[in-house]
Design an enzyme around this catalytic site. Structure first.
Site, short mmCIF file in Angstrom:
data_model
loop_
_atom_site.label_atom_id
_atom_site.label_comp_id
_atom_site.label_asym_id
_atom_site.label_seq_id
_atom_site.Cartn_x
_atom_site.Cartn_y
_atom_site.Cartn_z
N ARG A 29 -11.66 9.69 -5.51
CA ARG A 29 -11.02 8.56 -4.38
C ARG A 29 -10.98 7.44 -5.14
NH1 ARG A 29 -13.32 7.79 1.72
NH2 ARG A 29 -11.66 5.90 2.11
N HIS A 59 -3.81 -9.95 0.60
CA HIS A 59 -4.11 -8.33 -0.33
C HIS A 59 -2.99 -7.78 -0.82
CE1 HIS A 59 -6.66 -5.19 -1.02
NE2 HIS A 59 -5.79 -4.47 -0.37
N ASN A 92 -7.55 2.90 -5.71
CA ASN A 92 -7.78 1.66 -6.18
C ASN A 92 -6.54 1.12 -7.04
OD1 ASN A 92 -10.14 1.44 -4.49
ND2 ASN A 92 -11.34 2.16 -6.17
N LYS A 99 -3.44 10.35 1.55
CA LYS A 99 -4.84 9.88 1.68
C LYS A 99 -5.61 10.95 1.98
CE LYS A 99 -7.72 6.19 2.59
NZ LYS A 99 -8.02 4.73 2.95
N GLU A 122 0.84 -1.32 -0.04
CA GLU A 122 -0.13 -0.03 0.09
C GLU A 122 0.65 1.16 0.12
OE1 GLU A 122 -3.17 -0.03 -0.39
OE2 GLU A 122 -3.81 -2.22 0.03
N1 LIG Z 1 -11.15 0.88 5.74
C1 LIG Z 1 -10.26 0.86 4.91
O1 LIG Z 1 -10.28 2.04 4.08
C2 LIG Z 1 -9.17 -0.10 4.49
C3 LIG Z 1 -8.06 0.15 3.33
C4 LIG Z 1 -7.30 -1.12 3.43
C5 LIG Z 1 -7.53 -2.30 3.93
N2 LIG Z 1 -8.56 -2.55 4.94
C6 LIG Z 1 -9.04 -3.72 5.58
O2 LIG Z 1 -7.76 -3.72 6.56
C7 LIG Z 1 -7.75 -5.07 6.92
C8 LIG Z 1 -6.32 -5.48 6.83
O3 LIG Z 1 -5.68 -4.96 7.79
P1 LIG Z 1 -4.33 -5.47 8.38
O4 LIG Z 1 -3.21 -5.81 7.51
O5 LIG Z 1 -3.63 -4.33 9.49
O6 LIG Z 1 -4.82 -6.77 9.08
P2 LIG Z 1 -4.99 -7.23 10.83
O7 LIG Z 1 -5.91 -6.14 11.46
O8 LIG Z 1 -5.64 -8.71 10.65
O9 LIG Z 1 -3.56 -7.25 11.36
C9 LIG Z 1 -2.75 -8.33 10.73
C10 LIG Z 1 -2.14 -9.11 11.80
O10 LIG Z 1 -1.17 -8.38 12.66
C11 LIG Z 1 -1.32 -8.32 14.00
N3 LIG Z 1 -0.86 -7.27 14.58
C12 LIG Z 1 -1.72 -6.06 14.50
N4 LIG Z 1 -0.78 -5.08 15.09
C13 LIG Z 1 0.38 -5.67 15.37
C14 LIG Z 1 1.59 -5.25 16.16
N5 LIG Z 1 1.82 -3.86 16.59
N6 LIG Z 1 2.32 -5.95 16.56
C15 LIG Z 1 2.40 -7.25 16.17
N7 LIG Z 1 1.48 -7.84 15.72
C16 LIG Z 1 0.24 -7.06 15.23
C17 LIG Z 1 -2.81 -8.57 14.21
O11 LIG Z 1 -3.17 -9.54 15.42
C18 LIG Z 1 -3.01 -9.76 12.85
O12 LIG Z 1 -2.66 -10.79 13.07
C19 LIG Z 1 -8.47 -6.08 5.71
O13 LIG Z 1 -9.63 -6.72 6.31
C20 LIG Z 1 -8.80 -4.99 4.60
O14 LIG Z 1 -9.98 -5.09 4.09
C21 LIG Z 1 -9.49 -1.45 5.02
#
Ligand SMILES: NC(=O)c1ccc[n+]([C@@H]2O[C@H](COP(=O)([O-])OP(=O)(O)OC[C@H]3O[C@@H](n4cnc5c(N)ncnc54)[C@H](O)[C@@H]3O)[C@@H](O)[C@H]2O)c1
Length: 364
Positions: free
Chosen positions: A243, A266, A247, A229, A187
């Site tokens: 926006r 992802h 994507n 962003k 990202e």
């Molecule tokens: N709302 C939006 O605009 C938007 C944009 C992009 C992605 N998303 C969503 O975000 C999600 C993915 O987010 P993600 O990658 O943060 O996933 P996540 O929240 O599942 O975190 C990934 C892993 O990292 C661990 N973790 C989190 N913080 C940590 C830390 N500081 N130290 C150690 N471990 C840690 C979590 O427990 C998890 O196992 C997807 O569901 C996606 O759809 C939303």
């Protein structure tokens, strides 16, 4: 560093974003004084709580005795309506009312679920975000998109609900597993490609500093991504046009995630999607070969793929593209890079163009 997201509307709203190192020390007091008289419900990713709560206590974190702590087993498979209901029922039992405030502490999953919950709990209450993954800091915590998944696809239910404030402490990234960091970097690369040539150059020239997570590099990367962003969201909060640039890589990326049953992660999918978009652009004479190679080489540095994984036939990906929820009036909108830091949105891409590129990417 602090920036404010100004959102037009009636009345206009704003979201404060604080970015720094060791900025969390005063968070409980800050929230208590801002929301005086309200109860604050902290919803933590359980894994983050286990890692960080002892450290935050050592730093002198003393949440008010009125505050409530709820641990959430955050994972994509738990990003479901059933979890939302479970959390809502816990809030009711704990006495949360219309004046209560939710605070999400965790990655994108926690942020999306808690944001959704805040948007519907008693018809909407305020919430704050404390993002703890790179992906959540550079992307998901900003912009107000919330959501949960259905078995039929990701983020199919959701709302727009801006966080009141977002607290990004890069120290959280110290404990982030390398695989999660790598996913977040997709990202970051996407953001630079969309509209920040200077971030792009920084990523090329300071890749080792970012990889070793030097504080100044993390601050540079996170703050640049947040600024971009915020700019995009301010211009088009509800994704009615501009926006869509966010994507980049997501059209083919989503299709790839879907066809692999979400086994392909992802960030990896977005990297392949960016490479596909860049090749389409190259074939149209809108991107130079040198710039395609720069994109592929930076992705490779981060271990992000730029070709299709084995067992992903281009025709299956094309079929999934036709079912993409971001199709408008039957047309796939493609964000195409034109240079490092410059993109254009096109809706005149023929499926054959995509097929040619996917075929080239499955054999190269
Ligand atoms: N709302 C939006 O605009 C938007 C944009 C992009 C992605 N998303 C969503 O975000 C999600 C993915 O987010 P993600 O990658 O943060 O996933 P996540 O929240 O599942 O975190 C990934 C892993 O990292 C661990 N973790 C989190 N913080 C940590 C830390 N500081 N130290 C150690 N471990 C840690 C979590 O427990 C998890 O196992 C997807 O569901 C996606 O759809 C939303």
């Amino acid at each position: 560093m602090e920036l404010t997201l100004e959102l037009p509307g009636s009345p206009p709203r704003s979201s404060r974003v604080r970015i720094g190192e060791d900025i969390l020390e005063n968070l409980p007091e800050s929230l208590s004084s801002r929301w005086e008289g309200s109860r604050i419900f902290w919803i933590w990713d359980r894994a983050v709580h286990a890692l960080w709560h002892p450290r935050l206590r050592e730093m002198g974190w003393r949440p008010s005795s009125e505050d409530e702590w709820i641990l959430f087993p955050a994972s994509e498979s738990n990003k479901r309506l059933s979890q939302l209901e479970e959390l809502a029922r816990r809030l009711v039992r704990a006495g949360a009312d219309r004046r209560s405030v939710l605070v999400a502490v965790g990655g994108g999953v926690t942020g999306d679920v808690v944001g959704f919950l805040a948007s519907v709990y008693m018809r909407g209450i305020p919430h704050c975000q404390v993002p703890t993954t790179l992906l959540a800091q550079v992307d998901s915590s900003i912009g107000g998109k919330t959501g949960v998944d259905l078995p039929e696809g990701k983020n199919l239910l959701g709302t727009f609900h801006q966080a009141h404030s977002i607290w990004m402490d890069i120290r959280f990234l110290e404990t982030l597993p390398p695989e999660e960091f790598r996913q977040g970097m997709a990202e970051v690369i996407k953001t630079a490609m969309i509209g920040d040539p200077s971030l792009w150059e920084y990523l090329e020239s300071h890749s080792e500093d970012v990889r070793s997570r030097r504080s100044e590099s993390l601050l540079r990367v996170v703050s640049s991504c947040c600024r971009l962003k915020a700019r995009v969201v301010e211009a088009d909060e509800r994704e009615s046009g501009y926006r869509m640039v966010l994507n980049l890589g997501h059209t083919v990326g989503h299709a790839l995630e879907k066809t692999t049953g979400y086994a392909f992660r992802h960030g990896d999918a977005v990297a392949v999607g960016m490479a596909a978009a860049a090749r389409i652009s190259l074939n149209r004479g809108e991107l130079s070969m040198k710039n395609l190679q720069r994109l592929e080489s930076l992705c490779r540095f981060w271990g992000l793929p730029t070709t299709l994984p084995g067992g992903s036939p281009p025709d299956e990906i094309l079929a999934a593209l036709s079912a993409d929820k971001k199709r408008f009036l039957g047309v796939n909108h493609f964000v195409l890079p034109r240079a490092m830091g410059e993109v254009t949105v096109r809706s005149d891409i023929a499926l054959e163009e995509v097929r040619d590129v996917l075929r080239a990417m499955s054999s190269s």
